[in-house]
Design an enzyme around this catalytic site. Structure first.
Site, PDB file in Angstrom:
ATOM      1  N   CYS A 108       0.840  -1.123   0.094  1.00 31.79           N
ATOM      2  CA  CYS A 108       0.236   0.058   0.065  1.00 31.79           C
ATOM      3  C   CYS A 108       1.066   1.112   0.010  1.00 31.79           C
ATOM      4  CB  CYS A 108      -0.921  -0.168   1.139  1.00 31.79           C
ATOM      5  SG  CYS A 108      -2.321  -1.328   0.933  1.00 31.79           S
ATOM      6  N   HIS A 109       1.778   1.196   0.999  1.00 31.59           N
ATOM      7  CA  HIS A 109       2.673   2.309   0.992  1.00 31.59           C
ATOM      8  C   HIS A 109       4.054   2.334   1.189  1.00 31.59           C
ATOM      9  CE1 HIS A 109      -1.381   3.590   2.414  1.00 31.59           C
ATOM     10  NE2 HIS A 109      -1.143   4.597   1.545  1.00 31.59           N
ATOM     11  N   GLY A 110       4.516   0.995   0.984  1.00 27.81           N
ATOM     12  CA  GLY A 110       6.104   0.678   0.839  1.00 27.81           C
ATOM     13  C   GLY A 110       6.719   0.605   2.281  1.00 27.81           C
TER      14      GLY A 110
END
Length: 192
Positions: free
Chosen positions: A153-155
């Site tokens: 999703c956001h690393g």
């Protein structure tokens, strides 16, 4: 003493400490209102208790006998993903080689596993950033830059001990309460 009738039709006794009819009616009305309020509030408060299906999931047992070193499984605990990972000696060594001073949420592998069972890592499979499910538990999934878990999703990147190493997640993957019921069965949840 004599009883005196007031113009409103209420009766009062003399000031010798007796209860007047008006006082009795006031006490009865306030009591009825209190019972009514309690009857109204009870369902509202009771609905905040956990549902029966949630209580049934207060603990689960996970058979880990088929998990080979280097493998992990996903299961469900309290309606959320749970990861159980069988760490290899190399993964344990890599996790132990990291200085806690380098970590955003400093914890050693020993703090995240049971004593004498450092090869078994049990974590919730929920990224601590915004609640996505990280990859890395299933065969062939992206394990991130540190060989543990990767949140697409956001690393966020987690190491083999489920500790945050890179990305926006503020905390390590949560380790729920668990114990070994036997050498091959883990009880997760309400443990005594």
């Amino acid at each position: 003493m004599a009883t005196v009738e007031h113009s409103d039709g209420m009766l009062a006794t003399a000031p010798d400490g007796g209860v007047r009819r008006r006082d009795f009616i006031n006490i009865a009305a306030v009591s009825a209102a209190g019972v009514g309020a309690a009857a109204t509030l009870y369902p509202l408060i009771n609905q905040m208790n956990p549902a029966a299906d949630t209580l049934a999931l207060a603990s689960i047992e996970v058979d880990v006998s088929a998990i080979q070193p280097g493998q992990a499984i996903k299961t469900i605990f309290r309606k959320q993903p749970l990861f159980v990972r069988h760490l290899t000696p190399a993964e344990i060594q890599a996790a132990n080689a990291v200085s806690t001073g380098e970590l955003r949420d400093p914890q050693t592998l020993a703090e995240r596993t049971q004593e004498g069972k450092a090869e078994w890592l049990v974590t919730m499979g929920v990224c601590t950033h915004l609640g996505c499910v990280p990859l890395g538990a299933a065969e062939g999934e992206n394990k991130g830059a540190f060989g543990g878990y990767f949140c697409p999703c956001h690393g966020s990147h987690y190491d083999t001990a489920g500790r945050i190493r890179k990305g926006p997640a503020p905390k390590n993957l949560e380790v729920p309460a668990y114990k070994f019921a036997s050498d091959t069965v883990i009880t997760v949840g309400e443990v005594a």
